[in-house]
Design an enzyme around this catalytic site. Structure first.
Site, short mmCIF file in Angstrom:
data_model
loop_
_atom_site.label_atom_id
_atom_site.label_comp_id
_atom_site.label_asym_id
_atom_site.label_seq_id
_atom_site.Cartn_x
_atom_site.Cartn_y
_atom_site.Cartn_z
N HIS A 50 0.82 -1.55 0.10
CA HIS A 50 0.40 -0.20 0.31
C HIS A 50 0.47 1.66 -0.31
CE1 HIS A 50 0.84 -0.72 4.28
NE2 HIS A 50 0.25 0.65 4.63
N LYS A 88 6.31 5.32 -1.22
CA LYS A 88 7.33 6.27 -0.59
C LYS A 88 8.52 5.60 -0.86
CE LYS A 88 4.14 6.07 3.30
NZ LYS A 88 4.50 5.88 5.34
N HIS A 121 -6.14 3.66 -0.48
CA HIS A 121 -5.65 3.13 1.14
C HIS A 121 -5.86 5.74 1.81
CE1 HIS A 121 -1.18 3.88 -0.05
NE2 HIS A 121 -1.38 4.04 1.62
#
Length: 538
Positions: free
Chosen positions: A399, A403, A454
């Site tokens: 998810h 990053k 998400h």
């Protein structure tokens, strides 16, 4: 009504019947037998396995003489077990209790002229038992002509009681049992093929290798009329009785059905284990006691075993066939295990990739593990199928994959982000979806959707696309709440862990705003299980 019965002779005279003397002489039928003995089951011979014979007749002496005539009967070393009924009504109850009857010796006239015929029809048409061999026995063939009965009813033989001698009865039972044995072997083989075909359609699904293994075991057992007790297992480094490790039970039937977690010496004799430890060949088989053990050493040094008990060879060629079937089965299992190993490797890489991202952001690596377990648990509670819930478990660790493209200065900043920094931070959702979205793999495709959604909110105020309600996929909604639930309960670079009571209060506040109301309710209803998952992955 007159009907052929037994001679009114004492029981001892029945024992004197010669092989060629009729067991049932023509006589006047007495009324329905009164005061029948309180028994429904009796046995002949002391062998372990029994072939079940049902005698359905309203005359007790018919039961007695039939048993006497077959008292020393054996079929390939196995004896008989007799079950009894004295009317068509009793026979229905009998077959409910004993669906595994091999041969039915059925009187035509009992409580009514056609009670036996009606029961034969009941067996085939109502309870759909096509395996039992039905032999009609009558004392008045004129009332039930053979030509009509054979054509109108699904029976296997028709005998007049006056023509049955002890020798003919032996021949009849032997022939019926041989037919029943072959029919049951075909039935087991059919079930085995159905298992294999079903498993082959979706070989990567959870448990499919076990299903495939059970199917192969059934086929082997049916081909050789073996007992339904077999085991397939893999041993890692079987060096000696004292030094073995990594026993993996793939499938088992019969006495081996629940052996997972047991050591080999729990169900194999010591001398058999000793033989296994002394084997130098990579491939072959051995026989010990009533066990047939086929073994195959894989390229990575693991030995796979296929163990079958109760194998009987009716012809020398069957031993060669047995070796061939078992070796091919073990090769197939080795290939299947290799494919599963590849899939498990892919899943592990997904976890490690997720953990690498979390480590870079200086958060606990077990975050992705907990989110995965939370997501599967909540998915099942929300009504998702077991397969889809398992898929979500393996996709949810990705998810936050996006990053990886966020600068460390923003990712690990302990202070509040500026508006510009927050905009960069929000881009990780779309970036994660972009990294995963062009894959053909089901897990990665779902991972892309989870990465994208998400941070969407139930009320439409989330990012990146402002979706609301059920516009957000169930997988996205589940990952949203599980990600926040775990993040709040742990220390992060920008905050301390929240007490659980405070997390519950937050979930209630955000019910219908940030989170799907139904999912919030499910979390709160199952809060103890959620805490237990957290304890398992500290």
């Amino acid at each position: 009504m007159e009907k052929s019965g037994l001679e009114n002779s004492p029981k001892s005279s029945a024992l004197k019947d010669t092989e060629n003397k009729p067991l049932f002489a023509k006589a006047t039928k007495s009324p329905l037998f009164k005061g029948k003995p309180d028994r429904s089951v009796s046995t002949a011979t002391n062998s372990k396995k029994k072939w079940k014979i049902a005698i359905v007749d309203d005359d007790e002496q018919v039961h007695q003489v039939t048993e006497l005539a077959l008292s020393n009967f054996s079929f390939h070393g196995d004896g008989l077990e007799f079950v009894h009924a004295y009317s068509g009504v009793e026979a229905k109850d009998l077959f409910q209790k004993h669906p595994d009857v091999s041969v039915l010796l059925l009187d035509v006239v009992m409580e009514s002229e056609h009670a036996g015929l009606e029961f034969a029809k009941y067996i085939r048409e109502e309870i759909k038992n096509y395996q039992v061999r039905i032999v009609l026995r009558t004392g008045q063939p004129g009332q039930a002509p053979e030509s009509r009965i054979i054509s109108d009813y699904d029976i296997n033989d028709y005998k007049e009681k006056t023509e049955l001698t002890a020798q003919k009865l032996h021949t009849l039972i032997f022939s019926c049992l041989r037919s029943y044995r072959d029919i049951m072997a075909l039935e087991r083989n059919k079930r085995g093929l159905e298992h294999v075909i079903s498993a082959s359609q979706d070989i990567f699904k959870l448990g499919s290798i076990s299903t495939f293994a059970e199917g192969v075991i059934e086929q082997i057992s049916s081909l050789l009329y073996a007992d339904q007790s077999a085991l397939i297992c893999g041993l890692n480094g079987l060096v000696s009785h004292e030094n073995r490790a990594g026993i993996t039970f793939i499938a088992g039937t019969g006495e081996f059905a629940k052996k997972q977690g047991n050591d080999l010496d729990d169900f194999l004799p010591g001398h058999v284990i000793k033989q296994l430890t002394c084997i130098d060949d990579d491939v072959g088989s051995l026989e010990a006691d009533d066990l047939f053990i086929s073994y195959l050493t894989t390229k990575d040094g693991h030995r796979n075993l296929l163990i079958i008990s109760g194998v009987k060879y009716n012809h020398p060629s069957e031993r060669k066939m047995m070796n061939l079937i078992c070796q091919n089965a073990l090769i197939a299992f080795d290939n299947l295990n290799l494919r599963v190993e590849i899939e498990e490797t892919q899943r592990e890489l997904v976890y490690r990739l997720g953990e690498a991202v979390e480590t870079r952001s200086k958060e606990t690596g077990n975050h992705v593990q907990r989110v995965a377990e939370f997501s599967k648990f909540l998915a099942l509670k929300a009504g998702m199928s077991a397969g889809d819930a398992e898929l979500l478990k393996h996709a949810s660790p990705m998810h936050d994959l996006g990053k990886i493209g966020i600068p460390d200065s923003i990712l690990n900043k302990p202070d509040k982000l500026t508006a510009e920094e927050w905009k960069v931070m929000q881009s990780h959702s779309a970036l994660g979806a972009q990294l995963l979205g062009d894959s053909d793999r089901e897990i990665l495709n779902l991972g892309a959707r989870v990465a994208l959604e998400h941070h969407e909110k139930w009320n439409g105020t989330g990012y990146p696309n402002g979706k609301s309600g059920e516009e957000i996929s169930l997988a996205g909604r589940i990952t949203a709440i599980t990600d926040v639930l775990d993040a709040l309960s742990r220390d992060r670079c920008y905050k301390k862990a929240w007490p659980f009571d405070q997390i519950v209060e937050f979930l209630l506040e955000e019910r219908g705003r940030h989170f799907d109301p139904n999912l919030v309710d499910l979390v709160l209803e199952n809060i103890d299980e959620i805490k237990e998952i957290q304890r398992r992955y500290p």
